[in-house]
Write a protein that holds these residues in place. Structure first.
Motif, PDB file in Angstrom:
ATOM      1  N   GLY A 170       6.120  33.779  29.869  1.00 36.22           N
ATOM      2  CA  GLY A 170       7.116  33.156  30.710  1.00 36.22           C
ATOM      3  C   GLY A 170       8.026  34.165  31.371  1.00 36.22           C
ATOM      4  O   GLY A 170       8.696  33.848  32.361  1.00 36.22           O
ATOM      5  N   VAL A 171       8.055  35.389  30.825  1.00 33.68           N
ATOM      6  CA  VAL A 171       8.829  36.479  31.410  1.00 33.68           C
ATOM      7  C   VAL A 171       7.893  37.587  31.878  1.00 33.68           C
ATOM      8  O   VAL A 171       7.875  37.959  33.052  1.00 33.68           O
ATOM      9  CB  VAL A 171       9.866  37.037  30.417  1.00 33.68           C
ATOM     10  CG1 VAL A 171      10.584  38.254  31.000  1.00 33.68           C
ATOM     11  CG2 VAL A 171      10.873  35.958  30.029  1.00 33.68           C
ATOM     12  N   LYS A 222       4.400  39.198  32.992  1.00 32.42           N
ATOM     13  CA  LYS A 222       3.294  38.678  33.785  1.00 32.42           C
ATOM     14  C   LYS A 222       1.999  39.420  33.485  1.00 32.42           C
ATOM     15  O   LYS A 222       1.976  40.653  33.381  1.00 32.42           O
ATOM     16  CB  LYS A 222       3.606  38.815  35.286  1.00 32.42           C
ATOM     17  CG  LYS A 222       4.813  38.007  35.753  1.00 32.42           C
ATOM     18  CD  LYS A 222       4.572  36.504  35.662  1.00 32.42           C
ATOM     19  CE  LYS A 222       5.718  35.720  36.273  1.00 32.42           C
ATOM     20  NZ  LYS A 222       5.502  34.261  36.128  1.00 32.42           N
ATOM     21  N   GLY A 250       9.682  29.007  33.284  1.00 26.09           N
ATOM     22  CA  GLY A 250       9.443  30.115  32.373  1.00 26.09           C
ATOM     23  C   GLY A 250       9.722  29.813  30.920  1.00 26.09           C
ATOM     24  O   GLY A 250       9.589  30.691  30.063  1.00 26.09           O
ATOM     25  N   GLN A 267       1.784  24.716  33.029  1.00 28.74           N
ATOM     26  CA  GLN A 267       2.695  25.488  32.184  1.00 28.74           C
ATOM     27  C   GLN A 267       3.634  24.571  31.406  1.00 28.74           C
ATOM     28  O   GLN A 267       4.056  24.899  30.293  1.00 28.74           O
ATOM     29  CB  GLN A 267       3.530  26.448  33.047  1.00 28.74           C
ATOM     30  CG  GLN A 267       2.744  27.407  33.915  1.00 28.74           C
ATOM     31  CD  GLN A 267       2.137  28.566  33.149  1.00 28.74           C
ATOM     32  OE1 GLN A 267       2.440  28.770  31.986  1.00 28.74           O
ATOM     33  NE2 GLN A 267       1.277  29.320  33.793  1.00 28.74           N
TER      34      GLN A 267
END
Length: 769
Positions: free
Chosen positions: A203-204, A206, A611, A490
């Protein structure tokens, strides 16, 4: 990898010619929107096994978070605003000390410099210096004098065979290689990626990844020369059979030469230097073992797999280990080992092959969960591209629940306990997996979006100029078709990645749809077989399409890093599938971060993923406590019914194996030079409490062809006919509220498979085929 079963249509329309001259590409305008529109397909299911995305009513266009809309060219470690990276002081410490050193006198330097190398040595064995003086053997002993243990951009690498190359990495990556500390995880490939010994935050952080396709699972379009040498070979089964008969050329051992040379250490260094931070590594089950009736080269690739993992460790690259082949074939495609019928969880040998598959998943899990490997292999893809339309949704979910429980019984539950488990979407699209096994522990959904195989081939030109018109309809099409599914999944599923995608927007390429399917690379495809013909307009269009695809997919692995030359042309004839070639010619960005914001720049707007995942999805509170409804629906194994059987078939008579064979444990690497005796290399087995034996054929019983048994007649009697065979029983389900650690599945002459997390255990008999 692409499906090469010839499902593309035979295109008769001419390729649009490229009118622009071969002039340098103006990348400054590559993010400006072209004058194009895109009509999204209306189908809710995948048209072909390659169109892994299905449009759904909630498929709205994606947005890029405002904090990620940045000029990636000017983007540096110091300018990034995300707090998570600012907290990683290890990334800034070398720069801090260099500034400090410059501000003091030579006398003070003589005092402080030795302290520097002490300060940066962490308890987690990271090493971030740039010369000798690394972490030694982990016990405070220094490496041999003059041994280089770490370095960055411009450092000279000497490989095991003495070859030297210069490490080119403009992104601040640090490699670490200390023979006295062979499992040091202090390396990182670039300034925005945490070192291997630091946490990866979904979520942070990549995923910018690439597959190493064709290395250990040979595919015709990736390694065409091997298939061209043996006419009649269409998959690794037939290639192995023909190669083994060619004793004059070295027989099946020729494959070892391929393992040793197709991907080298310099490839892994170049992957890090390209701004990438993950590789997806497809491996075959015959890395563990093969059975006598299978022609594959058994176990030989395993040391080379470990070599790749060690190279990945050296350059700080994380690995998604992908079990690409399954006994009996999980999809009938050539990259499953054998093209033809599906015999995994399908047909007469479906359960028997699933037994073998589960055991190979178990053996690999045991190896990569060892402390020496757990940071290098944070993701394990357990079954590549199972064709769920044939196997059945309930059937595959039941298998995944069983595999999840088995894996977590080995690793333990929660963050830091073994790898994430990745499952493919089965060509159903991401929306079909919403709310999958809620409460499960760290499962990733993997999707493989391709336009090339969607049976809706659009021959709209991609070479439409530069700047505003680059790429024609294709960049916007990628944003609209792929971004919504990723963003929605997600939230609806959890961590979702694109384990494969490519620049192949059409199905042109040598052997791309299979050996013999010449329509894929006939006259109409000639332009797409030779990248040297492409001018600046073509390159610009492909570049914009690549950027849009990367931006829409967010966490991705390109398929594939390298495509080998054809023996007839001595050139790559599927260039749209080679990341390496794209870097050389310029249609792949040298910095993948330049993709961020592309879809927004193209005018694609809509909601976005924030995220934040639910705690259980990333191993937090609740991980492993699967909701009761899922346990009730999918907790009984084997699943009922098994598809592919004749009408009236009695499932309890299906052939199965007995778990009475020794387990083929995977060996640790042989390290050279040998490290200190104090270095633990592991024994290949993480959980000493896992003592179950491996499946094998029941003595005295005859089995049908495990790879071609869908049409085989059903057994009519038990085998053996005596010996205490147990009829099918169905105990009452028990619901768990916390993770239950159950014994490893052990199957005796009458097959019994056990799952944890409150499931129903069903006993079945072994029967005559």
């Amino acid at each position: 990898m692409p499906h090469r079963a010839g499902n593309g249509s035979d295109h008769q329309q001419p390729i649009h010619s490229v009118a622009a001259l071969n002039t340098p590409l103006d990348l400054s305008q590559s993010l400006e929107p072209p004058r194009a529109s895109y009509l999204s397909p209306s189908s809710e299911t995948a048209i072909s096994p390659r169109d892994s995305y299905a449009d759904t009513p909630d498929n709205v266009s994606p947005l890029v978070p405002e904090n990620e809309k940045r000029d990636a060219i000017a983007y540096t470690q110091e300018s990034r605003e995300e707090p998570a990276l600012r907290r990683r002081s290890i990334l800034k410490r070398p720069l801090f000390w260099l500034i400090a050193f410059a501000a003091v006198t030579i006398v003070v330097l003589a005092i402080i410099l030795p302290v520097y190398f002490v300060v940066i040595k962490h308890h987690n064995n990271s090493t971030v210096g740039t010369s000798a003086g690394g972490s030694g053997d982990g016990n405070g002993n220094p490496p041999p004098p003059g041994t280089t243990t770490t370095g960055g951009n411009g450092s000279v690498i000497t490989t095991a065979d003495g070859t030297k190359f210069t490490y080119l990495n403009p992104f601040g990556g640090i490699w670490v290689d200390n023979p006295n500390d062979p499992f040091n995880n202090g390396a990182y490939p670039n300034s925005w990626t945490p070192p291997l010994n630091s946490s990866w935050t979904w979520g942070v952080d990549k995923v910018y990844g690439v597959n190493l396709g064709g290395l250990f699972v040979l595919e015709p379009f990736i390694t065409p020369a091997l298939y061209q040498k043996y006419p009649g070979s269409v998959d690794e089964w037939t290639l192995s059979t023909l190669m083994a008969a060619d004793t004059a050329s070295g027989g099946l051992q020729q494959l070892e030469t391929h393992y040793n040379t197709f991907i080298t250490e310099q490839d892994i260094a170049e992957i890090a230097g390209a701004g990438l931070n993950w590789i997806r590594l497809p491996i075959p089950f015959w890395a563990v073992e093969k059975w006598d009736f299978e022609p594959f080269l058994e176990k030989v690739c395993w040391p080379y797999i470990l070599r790749v993992l060690q190279w990945a460790r050296k350059y700080g690259i994380r690995v998604n280990l992908d079990l690409h082949t399954i006994p009996g074939s999980q999809n009938g495609y050539n990259h499953s080992g054998k093209s033809g019928s599906i015999n995994f969880l399908n047909g007469v040998m479906g359960l028997a092959n699933a037994q073998r598959a589960l055991d190979y998943i178990r053996i690999i899990t045991e190896f990569i969960s060892q402390p020496e490997w757990v940071d290098v292999v944070p993701v394990f893809s357990i079954v590549n591209e199972a064709l769920v339309s044939t196997i059945g949704t309930d059937q595959i979910i039941t298998f995944y629940l069983l595999a999840h429980d088995m894996i977590r019984n080995i690793t333990g539950y929660g963050e830091g306990h073994g790898p994430y488990i990745a499952i493919h979407d089965g060509f159903l699209g991401t929306a079909a997996w919403a709310d999958f096994l809620q409460g499960s522990d760290r499962i990733i959904l993997d999707t493989h979006p391709y336009f090339a195989f969607d049976s809706q081939s659009d021959w709209a030109p991609i070479a439409t100029g530069t700047g505003l018109s680059a790429g024609g309809i294709w960049p916007q099409q990628a944003c609209n078709a792929w971004g919504p599914g990723i963003n929605t999944s997600q939230t609806a599923f959890g961590v979702t990645i694109a384990g494969e995608f490519s620049d192949g927007y059409n199905d042109c390429g040598l052997y791309l749809t299979g050996v013999g399917n010449t329509d894929s690379y006939g006259t109409t495809c000639s332009l797409f077989l030779d990248a040297s013909q492409w001018n600046s307009s073509m390159i610009a269009g492909l570049n914009e399409f690549t950027l849009a695809s990367m931006d829409a997919l967010q966490n991705w692995f390109f398929w594939t890093w390298k495509v080998g030359n054809s023996s007839t042309t001595n050139s790559v004839q599927s260039p749209l599938w080679s990341y390496q070639l794209g870097l050389q010619y310029g249609w792949i960005p040298t910095d993948p971060r330049t993709a961020i914001g592309t879809c927004a720049a193209l005018g694609v707007t809509g909601p976005q993923f924030d995220g934040v995942y639910q705690p259980y999805q990333t191993g937090g509170p609740g991980a492993g406590t699967i909701v009761a409804a899922s346990v009730t629906s999918y907790g009984q194994y084997p699943p009922t019914p098994i598809n592919g059987l004749t009408a009236g078939a009695i499932q309890s008579l299906l052939p199965t194996y007995t778990s009475t064979s020794a387990v083929p444990t995977l060996p640790p690497p042989t390290l050279s030079p040998s490290p200190s005796p104090s270095v633990n290399v592991g024994n290949g087995w993480f959980d000493s409490g896992d003592t179950g034996l491996a499946p094998t054929q029941v003595q005295g019983c005859t089995y049908p062809n495990a790879w071609d048994a869908v049409s085989s007649p059903m057994p009519t009697a038990l085998c053996p006919s005596t010996g205490g065979a147990i009829p099918v029983t169905t105990p009452t389900p028990v619901t768990a509220t916390t993770p239950v650690i159950a014994p490893t599945p052990v199957t005796t002459t009458s097959t019994s498979v056990t799952t944890s997390t409150s499931v129903t255990t069903t006993s079945t008999t072994t029967s005559l085929a």
